[in-house]
Design an enzyme around this catalytic site. Structure first.
Site, short mmCIF file in Angstrom:
data_model
loop_
_atom_site.label_atom_id
_atom_site.label_comp_id
_atom_site.label_asym_id
_atom_site.label_seq_id
_atom_site.Cartn_x
_atom_site.Cartn_y
_atom_site.Cartn_z
N ASP A 106 -4.22 8.87 -1.58
CA ASP A 106 -3.44 8.40 -2.06
C ASP A 106 -1.74 8.21 -1.87
O ASP A 106 -1.55 8.80 -0.69
CB ASP A 106 -3.59 7.25 -3.46
CG ASP A 106 -2.67 5.99 -3.61
OD1 ASP A 106 -3.45 4.84 -2.73
OD2 ASP A 106 -1.87 6.18 -3.91
N TYR A 140 6.66 3.20 -6.22
CA TYR A 140 6.63 2.44 -4.95
C TYR A 140 7.98 2.17 -4.67
O TYR A 140 8.41 1.67 -3.47
CB TYR A 140 5.81 1.35 -4.55
CG TYR A 140 4.47 1.42 -4.88
CD1 TYR A 140 3.63 1.16 -3.69
CD2 TYR A 140 3.18 2.04 -6.19
CE1 TYR A 140 1.91 1.45 -3.98
CE2 TYR A 140 2.23 2.64 -6.18
CZ TYR A 140 2.25 2.20 -4.75
OH TYR A 140 0.78 1.82 -5.05
N HIS A 173 -11.60 4.54 -1.79
CA HIS A 173 -10.50 4.77 -1.48
C HIS A 173 -10.45 5.76 -2.89
O HIS A 173 -9.61 7.26 -2.16
CB HIS A 173 -9.61 3.40 -1.87
CG HIS A 173 -8.41 4.22 -2.22
ND1 HIS A 173 -7.51 4.63 -0.61
CD2 HIS A 173 -6.98 4.23 -3.38
CE1 HIS A 173 -6.40 4.30 -1.43
NE2 HIS A 173 -5.96 4.39 -2.69
#
Length: 453
Positions: A234, A373, A429
């Protein structure tokens, strides 16, 4: 822009150093982990012990808020359709995290879940903080008892934390107890990213993945490692790849379980919304379809955090809001988590999931973590999955239930010094968290040839 320190919050007293706990009252002092101001000059590069500790009143307050959850109406699509994986999910099949799953989660969280077990596990590990570039960085540092252990820095992602990496610490540092040999040993360093977990929250913009990658190299060198490897998934994958692009001489190789391998012509086709090119092989076509699906239907959370992270006040005010936001990361991991709350755990238990969510709640890091982000959007020069021209040695795990399963052909092209291409039988993930055995095997295989200087 004001640089004034923020008002005190819960995190100011959540953790104190072991040194302070042992000191006399005259010398005892708690660290303030909300400040980004540098430590005193004599302590700026010091490594300080850190103790995990949460007041009982914070746990009690969490339970009170859980009990007061206010529920929305039921979703307007079938529950069975909502739980499909990315391989079978179609547009319109889901409206998000379904009510039944959230009600089961909240019921267990508020009545049966015991945070003290996770806190005890965290306390059993050696934790430290050190100031890097004006910010206190928290990290776990476990050294192997075996001579010649290879140092590795492992970076978590979102919506993860150091908790998603706890299961691989002992297999990596103590390999002879986990189907390995002394030659497989690692010294393990697991930092919390800025704004996550026990690391300080930045008070000014600028902590993007590139800056974090630079800080991780500083950290490893500060720990005395002049030869080390790095691993990540990630955000951890992107940060680790940024370290590789910088190629400091001390970094000899990396391993990633979410590799950026998409070739330029495929990037262009995806951006245009084109169907898969006709000349793609079966694995390449599947990867293309996985990425296209994620870009069209799976990026809602990322877009909101990249554009308006401060808007997410509900995540720091409502445990249910925080939990549902964290669950809705990608279709396959959400389906796995939903099955766990249905009594069908596979890789992740209910406690695993709630340990991580509870850490976000107790450290009040829902918004500070989301800002990564936003930071990345300001400075990114390529897409998250785009091949970036890494030239140092790389090992890869291509997990079958990852957002996309990197084909070997793209992987070999993206990483000309490919050390290992692993394709585990299982894995979504959260590779280290869900399938620690497969993860450990791939990390060992990736770095096996680099053990000697």
């Amino acid at each position: 822009m004001s640089t004034a320190s923020p008002a005190p919050n819960r995190r100011d007293f959540l953790a104190t150093s072991a040194t302070a706990l042992l000191a006399t009252s005259a010398g005892a002092a708690a660290f303030n982990f909300t400040s980004s101001q540098p430590a005193a000059a004599a302590e700026a590069s010091s490594i300080r012990p850190f103790t995990v500790s949460f007041p009982q009143q914070e746990i009690d307050e969490l339970r009170r808020r859980i009990a007061a959850t206010r529920w929305p109406d039921h979703e307007l699509v079938s529950e069975a359709a909502s739980r499909r994986t990315s391989a079978t999910l179609a547009a319109g099949d889901t409206q998000g995290v379904q009510l039944a799953t959230m009600q089961k989660l909240i019921q267990y969280w508020g009545t049966e879940y015991d945070w003290s077990k996770c806190e005890a596990q965290l306390k059993s590990l050696p934790h430290f903080v050190t100031e890097i570039d004006g910010l206190d960085i928290h990290f776990i540092h476990v050294k192997s008892s075996h001579q010649g252990a290879l140092p590795v820095i492992i970076t978590h992602g979102w919506p993860g934390s150091v908790i998603e990496l706890l299961k691989v610490i002992d297999p990596l540092t103590n390999p002879t107890a986990h189907d390995g040999t002394a030659a497989d040993a690692f010294d393990v360093v697991i930092p919390s990213m800025p704004g996550y977990g026990f690391s300080a929250k930045p008070t000014q913009p600028g902590w993007d993945p590139v800056r974090i990658a630079k800080a991780w190299t500083v950290l490893m060198k500060r720990l005395g490692y002049n030869r080390f490897v790095a691993q990540g998934g990630d955000w951890g994958a992107l940060i680790t790849e940024q370290m590789a692009l910088m190629a400091p001489p001390e970094l000899i190789a990396i391993h990633t379980n979410m590799p950026a391998t998409i070739p330029p012509e495929i990037v262009k086709a995806l951006a245009a919304g084109s169907p898969p090119p006709a000349d793609l092989g079966p694995d390449e076509k599947r990867a293309y379809e996985q990425v296209a699906f994620f870009y069209k239907f799976g990026l809602g959370y990322a877009n909101e955090m990249a554009l308006r992270p401060q808007t997410l006040y509900g995540l720091v005010d409502s445990p249910a809001g925080l939990a549902s936001w964290i669950l809705d990361h990608d279709a396959d991991s959400y389906a796995l988590i939903a099955r766990s709350f249905d009594g069908e755990p596979e890789g992740l238990t209910r406690d695993d999931i709630l340990d991580n969510i509870t850490l976000y709640w107790l450290t009040n890091t829902a918004i500070s973590s989301a800002r990564l982000y936003w930071e990345h959007r300001q400075t990114a020069k390529a897409g998250f999955f785009d091949a970036k021209g890494i030239t140092i040695p790389v090992g890869v795990s291509a997990n079958p239930s990852e957002i996309y399963t990197a084909p070997k052909s793209w992987t070999e092209r993206a990483f000309p010094k490919l050390l290992h291409y692993g394709h585990p039988a299982k894995g979504c993930h959260f590779a280290a968290w869900e399938q620690p055995k497969y993860f450990t095997d791939d990390v060992r295989a990736s770095f096996k040839t680099l053990r000697t200087a």
